[in-house]
Design a protein around this motif. Structure first.
Motif, mmCIF file in Angstrom:
data_model
loop_
_atom_site.group_PDB
_atom_site.id
_atom_site.type_symbol
_atom_site.label_atom_id
_atom_site.label_comp_id
_atom_site.label_asym_id
_atom_site.label_seq_id
_atom_site.Cartn_x
_atom_site.Cartn_y
_atom_site.Cartn_z
ATOM 1 N N PRO A 1 0.679 -1.048 0.089
ATOM 2 C CA PRO A 1 -0.037 0.062 -0.046
ATOM 3 C C PRO A 1 0.863 1.117 -0.188
ATOM 4 C CG PRO A 1 -0.970 -1.503 1.539
ATOM 5 C CD PRO A 1 0.520 -2.125 1.079
ATOM 6 N N GLU A 2 1.890 1.138 0.753
ATOM 7 C CA GLU A 2 2.717 2.612 0.562
ATOM 8 C C GLU A 2 3.316 2.946 -0.784
ATOM 9 O OE1 GLU A 2 5.265 5.624 1.816
ATOM 10 O OE2 GLU A 2 3.689 4.532 3.022
ATOM 11 N N ASN A 3 3.701 1.717 -1.550
ATOM 12 C CA ASN A 3 4.149 1.866 -2.974
ATOM 13 C C ASN A 3 2.795 2.330 -3.925
ATOM 14 O OD1 ASN A 3 6.961 0.878 -3.151
ATOM 15 N ND2 ASN A 3 6.120 -0.703 -1.853
ATOM 16 N N VAL A 4 1.940 1.647 -3.593
ATOM 17 C CA VAL A 4 0.598 2.274 -4.156
ATOM 18 C C VAL A 4 0.180 3.737 -4.128
ATOM 19 C CG1 VAL A 4 -1.813 1.600 -4.602
ATOM 20 C CG2 VAL A 4 -0.201 -0.191 -4.373
ATOM 21 N N CYS A 5 0.321 4.009 -2.879
ATOM 22 C CA CYS A 5 0.185 5.446 -2.365
ATOM 23 C C CYS A 5 1.118 6.268 -3.039
ATOM 24 C CB CYS A 5 0.103 5.607 -0.923
ATOM 25 S SG CYS A 5 -0.180 7.127 -0.450
ATOM 26 N N ASN A 6 2.528 5.972 -3.100
ATOM 27 C CA ASN A 6 3.311 6.958 -3.750
ATOM 28 C C ASN A 6 3.186 7.050 -5.289
ATOM 29 O OD1 ASN A 6 4.624 7.176 -1.513
ATOM 30 N ND2 ASN A 6 6.165 5.421 -1.874
ATOM 31 N N MET A 7 2.649 5.822 -6.175
ATOM 32 C CA MET A 7 2.433 5.795 -7.353
ATOM 33 C C MET A 7 1.148 6.739 -7.758
ATOM 34 S SD MET A 7 3.156 1.885 -8.523
ATOM 35 C CE MET A 7 4.851 1.092 -8.415
ATOM 36 N N VAL A 8 0.156 6.678 -6.897
ATOM 37 C CA VAL A 8 -1.170 7.496 -7.194
ATOM 38 C C VAL A 8 -0.887 8.775 -6.781
ATOM 39 C CG1 VAL A 8 -3.516 7.791 -6.315
ATOM 40 C CG2 VAL A 8 -2.500 5.485 -6.516
ATOM 41 N N ALA A 9 -0.044 9.066 -5.914
ATOM 42 C CA ALA A 9 0.231 10.459 -5.531
ATOM 43 C C ALA A 9 1.147 11.171 -6.758
ATOM 44 C CB ALA A 9 1.139 10.718 -4.512
ATOM 45 N N ALA A 10 2.070 10.136 -7.610
ATOM 46 C CA ALA A 10 2.820 10.725 -8.342
ATOM 47 C C ALA A 10 2.192 10.996 -9.813
ATOM 48 C CB ALA A 10 4.073 10.058 -8.433
ATOM 49 N N TYR A 11 1.196 9.889 -10.283
ATOM 50 C CA TYR A 11 0.631 9.897 -11.595
ATOM 51 C C TYR A 11 -0.847 10.141 -11.682
ATOM 52 C CZ TYR A 11 5.369 7.716 -12.463
ATOM 53 O OH TYR A 11 6.613 7.379 -12.496
ATOM 54 N N MET A 12 -1.453 10.107 -10.568
ATOM 55 C CA MET A 12 -2.901 9.919 -10.450
ATOM 56 C C MET A 12 -3.531 10.860 -9.517
ATOM 57 S SD MET A 12 -4.101 6.061 -11.589
ATOM 58 C CE MET A 12 -3.213 5.353 -10.107
ATOM 59 N N ALA A 13 -2.742 11.962 -8.850
ATOM 60 C CA ALA A 13 -3.241 12.604 -7.785
ATOM 61 C C ALA A 13 -4.335 13.655 -8.252
ATOM 62 C CB ALA A 13 -2.104 13.413 -7.198
ATOM 63 N N ALA A 14 -4.206 13.928 -9.464
ATOM 64 C CA ALA A 14 -5.056 15.039 -10.106
ATOM 65 C C ALA A 14 -6.668 14.363 -10.114
ATOM 66 C CB ALA A 14 -4.793 15.506 -11.377
ATOM 67 N N GLY A 15 -6.578 13.075 -10.578
ATOM 68 C CA GLY A 15 -8.037 12.469 -10.592
ATOM 69 C C GLY A 15 -8.461 11.612 -9.434
ATOM 70 N N VAL A 16 -7.855 11.869 -8.204
ATOM 71 C CA VAL A 16 -8.265 11.067 -7.304
ATOM 72 C C VAL A 16 -8.819 12.175 -5.906
ATOM 73 C CG1 VAL A 16 -7.334 9.503 -5.429
ATOM 74 C CG2 VAL A 16 -6.647 9.370 -7.776
ATOM 75 N N ALA A 17 -9.665 11.822 -5.358
ATOM 76 C CA ALA A 17 -10.215 12.760 -4.225
ATOM 77 C C ALA A 17 -9.409 12.894 -3.231
ATOM 78 C CB ALA A 17 -11.492 12.219 -3.950
ATOM 79 N N PRO A 18 -9.202 14.163 -2.560
ATOM 80 C CA PRO A 18 -8.200 14.104 -1.523
ATOM 81 C C PRO A 18 -8.520 13.118 -0.379
ATOM 82 C CG PRO A 18 -8.610 16.234 -2.245
ATOM 83 C CD PRO A 18 -9.551 15.474 -2.903
ATOM 84 N N SER A 19 -9.863 13.040 -0.180
ATOM 85 C CA SER A 19 -10.203 11.848 1.136
ATOM 86 C C SER A 19 -9.798 10.622 0.506
ATOM 87 C CB SER A 19 -11.542 12.003 1.057
ATOM 88 O OG SER A 19 -12.330 11.539 -0.153
ATOM 89 N N THR A 20 -9.762 10.139 -0.682
ATOM 90 C CA THR A 20 -9.337 8.726 -0.701
ATOM 91 C C THR A 20 -7.708 8.809 -0.719
ATOM 92 O OG1 THR A 20 -11.142 8.646 -2.446
ATOM 93 C CG2 THR A 20 -9.337 7.027 -2.770
ATOM 94 N N MET A 21 -6.915 9.956 -1.046
ATOM 95 C CA MET A 21 -5.724 9.698 -1.101
ATOM 96 C C MET A 21 -5.281 9.513 0.660
ATOM 97 S SD MET A 21 -3.726 9.762 -3.595
ATOM 98 C CE MET A 21 -2.325 10.257 -2.754
ATOM 99 N N ALA A 22 -5.836 10.349 1.388
ATOM 100 C CA ALA A 22 -5.674 10.576 2.916
ATOM 101 C C ALA A 22 -6.036 9.077 3.320
ATOM 102 C CB ALA A 22 -6.576 11.498 3.511
ATOM 103 N N LEU A 23 -7.221 8.418 2.807
ATOM 104 C CA LEU A 23 -7.428 7.154 3.402
ATOM 105 C C LEU A 23 -6.295 6.172 3.143
ATOM 106 C CD1 LEU A 23 -9.314 5.201 4.925
ATOM 107 C CD2 LEU A 23 -10.612 4.907 2.493
ATOM 108 N N LEU A 24 -5.867 6.234 1.737
ATOM 109 C CA LEU A 24 -4.929 5.288 1.554
ATOM 110 C C LEU A 24 -3.472 5.595 2.204
ATOM 111 C CD1 LEU A 24 -3.979 3.247 -0.846
ATOM 112 C CD2 LEU A 24 -3.394 4.807 -2.419
ATOM 113 N N HIS A 25 -3.157 6.687 2.476
ATOM 114 C CA HIS A 25 -1.938 6.895 3.185
ATOM 115 C C HIS A 25 -2.175 6.308 4.545
ATOM 116 C CE1 HIS A 25 1.667 9.164 4.400
ATOM 117 N NE2 HIS A 25 0.968 9.625 5.171
ATOM 118 N N LEU A 26 -3.331 6.714 5.172
ATOM 119 C CA LEU A 26 -3.519 6.199 6.519
ATOM 120 C C LEU A 26 -3.396 4.695 6.654
ATOM 121 C CD1 LEU A 26 -4.345 6.458 9.635
ATOM 122 C CD2 LEU A 26 -6.682 6.166 8.616
#
Length: 371
Positions: A267-292
């Motif tokens: 999940p840590e690597n998935v979170c890094n990849m999402v933040a690097a390549y798909m952050a614009a298309g993902v809701a901030p709440s989803t990113m926060a949940l993935l990071h948690l």
């Protein structure tokens, strides 16, 4: 205006309250299990003379770091998740990610060192089990693991900034402190360039060093070690089948530790990849949940590791039961012959190199086995 008090995440009761209770219960479970388990591993290794091998020293070293991670990191992360506030502000925002990355480094290098040690044991069994590892050599290996992990995680201190976001009227005007990957422009030029370089390579660096390296190294080393064990078993190199079973058991334990670590790091690597390549298309709440989720799994790995050792590794389990019996002050009622058989399983050659010493001291009572 920022509130001068911490909001209560458990009242009033809303849909978010149930999530707060779930996070709290899961965190308490991780903390209790991890604290008891890691202290047990350190107790077994430090207070049992026959368990002081290099492999066990590596596992006790990992338990020390995991315990520190749970004690200092987990409460602060949970507190931030429930109150949206970082205790000690910028300092905590920088130190917690640093500790988390350093923990991955310690685990990675410990797994690699365990694989090397097990392969060395399978390659030259007789010399390995009759060799006594001195304290200087053991301390040097542990120092390499700690210093390497701490140094490689240092750039994390350069790329973190605490950002305060004011909530709207619907949120009661409360503020939310977020720890973002953002380089401060007030840094010196050299550190600023280093931070930019690390930020650009962070995704693949973490993926390669903290996931691919331990996974591939463990797979390759474990296969080679298993082949050596089978060859030694066919050639009766040990002369004692218990040693073969226990060595194979330890090899499987290392594979299990690497598997758990890999699953918790994904999940840590998935979170890094999402933040690097798909952050614009993902809701901030989803990113926060993935990071948690990635953070909680790192803490869960620190709690599961000692449980695996106590359950899968027979000498560790028996030594732990002996330690618990000594702590309770329970008198041993078994005969001398059954005591010898029990110590044979606990102090067998697989996890301790003191085979020759044990034969010489067979007429004496084993000391240092109490908590």
């Amino acid at each position: 205006v920022k509130n001068e008090y911490f909001p209560n995440p458990f009242y009033p009761v809303t849909s978010e309250t149930y999530g707060a209770y779930a996070i709290m219960c899961f965190s308490v479970l991780i903390f209790v299990v991890g604290t008891i388990g890691n202290i047990s591993i350190m107790c077994v290794v430090c207070h049992n003379y026959y368990m002081r091998s290099i492999s066990n020293a590596l596992l006790a070293n990992l338990a020390v770091w995991d315990l520190a991670l749970l004690v200092f990191g987990l409460p602060l992360v949970v507190f931030h998740e429930l109150t949206k506030t970082w205790v000690l502000g910028h300092f905590t925002c920088k130190v917690i990610p640093y500790i988390e990355v350093a923990s991955m480094g310690v685990t990675t290098f410990t797994l690699c060192a365990l694989c090397i040690d097990r392969f060395r044991a399978a390659t030259n069994v007789q010399m390995y089990y009759e060799m006594i590892e001195n304290c200087t050599s053991t301390a040097a290996k542990l120092a390499v693991i700690w210093i390497g992990a701490l140094l490689l995680a240092l750039p994390e201190l350069l790329i973190r900034q605490l950002v305060t976001e004011e909530g709207g009227e619907a949120e009661g005007g409360t503020s939310d402190e977020r720890c973002l990957v953002r380089i401060s422009t007030s840094l010196p030029d050299t550190l600023y360039v280093l931070g930019l370089t690390y930020e650009g390579a962070r995704l693949w660096w973490c993926f390669g060093c903290y996931f691919c390296l331990p996974t591939l190294f463990t797979i390759g080393s474990s296969l080679a070690t298993a082949q050596r064990i089978r060859r030694a078993e066919r050639g009766c190199a040990r002369g004692n089948k218990k040693q073969v079973r226990l060595e194979s058991q330890m090899n499987c334990t290392v594979v299990a530790l690497a598997t758990v670590y890999g699953a918790c790091v994904v999940p840590e690597n998935v979170c890094n990849m999402v933040a690097a390549y798909m952050a614009a298309g993902v809701a901030p709440s989803t990113m926060a949940l993935l990071h948690l989720l990635s953070q909680l799994l790192l803490f869960a790995r620190a709690a599961v590791t000692p449980v695996l050792l106590l359950c899968l590794c027979r000498p560790f389990g028996r030594a732990f039961l002996d330690c618990c019996g000594s702590c309770r002050g329970a008198a041993r009622s078994s005969a001398a012959a059954s005591d010898d058989n029990e110590h044979e399983c606990t102090t067998e050659l697989e996890l301790s190199p003191f085979s020759t010493i044990r034969r010489e001291m067979s007429n004496y009572t084993a000391t240092g086995s109490h908590c």
